[in-house]
Design a protein around this motif. Structure first.
Motif, PDB file in Angstrom:
ATOM      1  N   ALA A  90      36.670  -4.795  27.468  1.00  0.00           N
ATOM      2  CA  ALA A  90      35.694  -5.816  27.867  1.00  0.00           C
ATOM      3  C   ALA A  90      35.042  -6.474  26.658  1.00  0.00           C
ATOM      4  O   ALA A  90      34.915  -5.881  25.600  1.00  0.00           O
ATOM      5  CB  ALA A  90      34.619  -5.175  28.739  1.00  0.00           C
ATOM      6  N   LYS A  91      34.621  -7.694  26.855  1.00  0.00           N
ATOM      7  CA  LYS A  91      33.801  -8.388  25.855  1.00  0.00           C
ATOM      8  C   LYS A  91      32.367  -7.883  26.009  1.00  0.00           C
ATOM      9  O   LYS A  91      31.992  -7.347  27.050  1.00  0.00           O
ATOM     10  CB  LYS A  91      33.845  -9.899  26.086  1.00  0.00           C
ATOM     11  N   ASP A  92      31.537  -8.081  25.000  1.00  0.00           N
ATOM     12  CA  ASP A  92      30.167  -7.561  25.011  1.00  0.00           C
ATOM     13  C   ASP A  92      29.405  -7.885  26.288  1.00  0.00           C
ATOM     14  O   ASP A  92      28.775  -7.033  26.876  1.00  0.00           O
ATOM     15  CB  ASP A  92      29.379  -8.083  23.798  1.00  0.00           C
ATOM     16  N   ILE A  93      29.478  -9.112  26.715  1.00  0.00           N
ATOM     17  CA  ILE A  93      28.685  -9.541  27.862  1.00  0.00           C
ATOM     18  C   ILE A  93      29.149  -8.874  29.154  1.00  0.00           C
ATOM     19  O   ILE A  93      28.355  -8.614  30.053  1.00  0.00           O
ATOM     20  CB  ILE A  93      28.700 -11.094  27.996  1.00  0.00           C
ATOM     21  N   ALA A  94      30.432  -8.555  29.252  1.00  0.00           N
ATOM     22  CA  ALA A  94      30.987  -7.978  30.481  1.00  0.00           C
ATOM     23  C   ALA A  94      31.179  -6.468  30.392  1.00  0.00           C
ATOM     24  O   ALA A  94      31.699  -5.862  31.315  1.00  0.00           O
ATOM     25  CB  ALA A  94      32.308  -8.658  30.801  1.00  0.00           C
ATOM     26  N   MET A  95      30.751  -5.866  29.285  1.00  0.00           N
ATOM     27  CA  MET A  95      31.006  -4.447  29.070  1.00  0.00           C
ATOM     28  C   MET A  95      30.341  -3.571  30.129  1.00  0.00           C
ATOM     29  O   MET A  95      30.955  -2.651  30.657  1.00  0.00           O
ATOM     30  CB  MET A  95      30.545  -4.035  27.674  1.00  0.00           C
ATOM     31  N   ALA A  96      29.101  -3.851  30.453  1.00  0.00           N
ATOM     32  CA  ALA A  96      28.385  -3.027  31.439  1.00  0.00           C
ATOM     33  C   ALA A  96      29.069  -3.099  32.794  1.00  0.00           C
ATOM     34  O   ALA A  96      29.238  -2.079  33.477  1.00  0.00           O
ATOM     35  CB  ALA A  96      26.931  -3.468  31.547  1.00  0.00           C
ATOM     36  N   GLU A  97      29.484  -4.289  33.182  1.00  0.00           N
ATOM     37  CA  GLU A  97      30.172  -4.444  34.472  1.00  0.00           C
ATOM     38  C   GLU A  97      31.520  -3.724  34.461  1.00  0.00           C
ATOM     39  O   GLU A  97      31.895  -3.081  35.443  1.00  0.00           O
ATOM     40  CB  GLU A  97      30.366  -5.922  34.810  1.00  0.00           C
ATOM     41  N   ALA A  98      32.235  -3.804  33.355  1.00  0.00           N
ATOM     42  CA  ALA A  98      33.532  -3.125  33.241  1.00  0.00           C
ATOM     43  C   ALA A  98      33.363  -1.613  33.340  1.00  0.00           C
ATOM     44  O   ALA A  98      34.129  -0.927  34.028  1.00  0.00           O
ATOM     45  CB  ALA A  98      34.216  -3.507  31.929  1.00  0.00           C
ATOM     46  N   ILE A  99      32.347  -1.090  32.662  1.00  0.00           N
ATOM     47  CA  ILE A  99      32.100   0.349  32.707  1.00  0.00           C
ATOM     48  C   ILE A  99      31.664   0.774  34.104  1.00  0.00           C
ATOM     49  O   ILE A  99      32.131   1.792  34.633  1.00  0.00           O
ATOM     50  CB  ILE A  99      31.068   0.757  31.632  1.00  0.00           C
ATOM     51  N   ALA A 100      30.784  -0.006  34.726  1.00  0.00           N
ATOM     52  CA  ALA A 100      30.335   0.325  36.080  1.00  0.00           C
ATOM     53  C   ALA A 100      31.507   0.336  37.053  1.00  0.00           C
ATOM     54  O   ALA A 100      31.652   1.249  37.877  1.00  0.00           O
ATOM     55  CB  ALA A 100      29.274  -0.674  36.540  1.00  0.00           C
ATOM     56  N   THR A 101      32.373  -0.658  36.946  1.00  0.00           N
ATOM     57  CA  THR A 101      33.535  -0.749  37.830  1.00  0.00           C
ATOM     58  C   THR A 101      34.477   0.425  37.597  1.00  0.00           C
ATOM     59  O   THR A 101      34.999   1.012  38.556  1.00  0.00           O
ATOM     60  CB  THR A 101      34.258  -2.097  37.615  1.00  0.00           C
ATOM     61  N   ALA A 102      34.692   0.787  36.340  1.00  0.00           N
ATOM     62  CA  ALA A 102      35.562   1.931  36.025  1.00  0.00           C
ATOM     63  C   ALA A 102      34.963   3.229  36.563  1.00  0.00           C
ATOM     64  O   ALA A 102      35.676   4.076  37.117  1.00  0.00           O
ATOM     65  CB  ALA A 102      35.786   2.029  34.520  1.00  0.00           C
ATOM     66  N   TYR A 103      33.662   3.386  36.423  1.00  0.00           N
ATOM     67  CA  TYR A 103      32.988   4.591  36.909  1.00  0.00           C
ATOM     68  C   TYR A 103      33.144   4.715  38.422  1.00  0.00           C
ATOM     69  O   TYR A 103      33.539   5.763  38.941  1.00  0.00           O
ATOM     70  CB  TYR A 103      31.507   4.540  36.527  1.00  0.00           C
ATOM     71  N   LEU A 104      32.830   3.648  39.133  1.00  0.00           N
ATOM     72  CA  LEU A 104      32.916   3.672  40.594  1.00  0.00           C
ATOM     73  C   LEU A 104      34.362   3.820  41.064  1.00  0.00           C
ATOM     74  O   LEU A 104      34.628   4.494  42.064  1.00  0.00           O
ATOM     75  CB  LEU A 104      32.269   2.424  41.182  1.00  0.00           C
ATOM     76  N   GLY A 105      35.285   3.241  40.326  1.00  0.00           N
ATOM     77  CA  GLY A 105      36.700   3.405  40.647  1.00  0.00           C
ATOM     78  C   GLY A 105      37.148   4.845  40.492  1.00  0.00           C
ATOM     79  O   GLY A 105      37.902   5.381  41.315  1.00  0.00           O
ATOM     80  N   PHE A 106      36.685   5.490  39.430  1.00  0.00           N
ATOM     81  CA  PHE A 106      37.005   6.902  39.212  1.00  0.00           C
ATOM     82  C   PHE A 106      36.463   7.753  40.358  1.00  0.00           C
ATOM     83  O   PHE A 106      37.169   8.592  40.921  1.00  0.00           O
ATOM     84  CB  PHE A 106      36.406   7.371  37.881  1.00  0.00           C
ATOM     85  N   ALA A 107      35.205   7.540  40.717  1.00  0.00           N
ATOM     86  CA  ALA A 107      34.584   8.314  41.803  1.00  0.00           C
ATOM     87  C   ALA A 107      35.317   8.110  43.116  1.00  0.00           C
ATOM     88  O   ALA A 107      35.523   9.059  43.882  1.00  0.00           O
ATOM     89  CB  ALA A 107      33.112   7.919  41.951  1.00  0.00           C
ATOM     90  N   SER A 108      35.751   6.891  43.368  1.00  0.00           N
ATOM     91  CA  SER A 108      36.430   6.565  44.616  1.00  0.00           C
ATOM     92  C   SER A 108      37.852   7.121  44.671  1.00  0.00           C
ATOM     93  O   SER A 108      38.308   7.604  45.703  1.00  0.00           O
ATOM     94  CB  SER A 108      36.463   5.044  44.785  1.00  0.00           C
ATOM     95  N   SER A 109      38.556   7.072  43.543  1.00  0.00           N
ATOM     96  CA  SER A 109      39.960   7.492  43.532  1.00  0.00           C
ATOM     97  C   SER A 109      40.133   9.003  43.410  1.00  0.00           C
ATOM     98  O   SER A 109      41.203   9.526  43.705  1.00  0.00           O
ATOM     99  CB  SER A 109      40.718   6.789  42.405  1.00  0.00           C
TER     100      SER A 109
END
Length: 197
Positions: A90-109
């Motif tokens: 992710a680029k700096d501005i989208a890093m938090a969203e990328a991490i949040a999405t990865a975290y929630l994806g991990f929990a879901s999968s």
């Protein structure tokens, strides 16, 4: 000289065999948990499934809790790797969203793995000098988001993690609709941006 080489090879082979047994035990325990839940993961069941005696399992992990704790630590390593990949892509501005999405994806999968990491009572220390490196690595990925925040970095990381965990659990238990997950993530990022300003 030949005896030393032979005994060294034997020791290496024993170590490889021990690590292979350990990995097999953890893999089977994870499979059972994903299919049937953690109450089905017992030392007796594992012994039957992999054809090792119960004393062999106890020799590796000490107890059922030792097995579950080892799986939880493994899970934190996997979560850390997923968050690190998201952060680096992710680029700096989208890093938090990328991490949040990865975290929630991990929990879901990986719902059973996520459950053993966060919901079962285990003797794995959090936020302690004895915290396993795998857990510190995962948390460090969250800390990267707030590295410029000085003394507030750790608290902001904890708030972000708490929010993600809450979303993951409430979505898993169908208290929050999965269809609004992206909107919730964006709102969380906006809130964090306001806090940081």
């Amino acid at each position: 000289m030949q005896k030393k080489i032979s005994s060294s090879r034997i020791a290496e082979r024993k170590l490889r065999d021990r690590e292979a047994r350990r990995a097999q035990i953890l893999s089977v325990a994870r499979r059972i948990a994903e299919q049937e839940g953690w109450p089905s993961v017992t030392v007796r069941r594992l012994s039957d499934e992999i054809s090792y005696s119960q004393p062999v399992l106890y020799a590796h992990f000490g107890s059922r809790e030792g097995i579950l704790s080892a799986i939880a630590v493994e899970g934190f390593h996997e979560l850390g790797v997923a968050l690190e990949k998201a952060r680096k892509r992710a680029k700096d501005i989208a890093m938090a969203e990328a991490i949040a999405t990865a975290y929630l994806g991990f929990a879901s999968s990986s719902p059973a793995l996520y459950e053993v990491m966060f919901s079962l009572i285990l003797n794995v220390p959090f936020a302690d000098p004895g915290t396993p490196a795998e857990m510190q690595f995962a948390f460090a990925q969250l800390m990267e988001l707030f590295r410029d925040e000085g003394s507030k970095a750790e608290v902001l990381s904890e708030m972000f993690w708490s929010s993600l965990h809450g979303m993951a659990e409430l979505t898993r238990t169908k208290r929050l609709p999965r269809s609004r997950e992206k909107a919730r993530v964006r709102a969380l990022i906006e809130l964090l941006t306001c806090i940081r300003e």
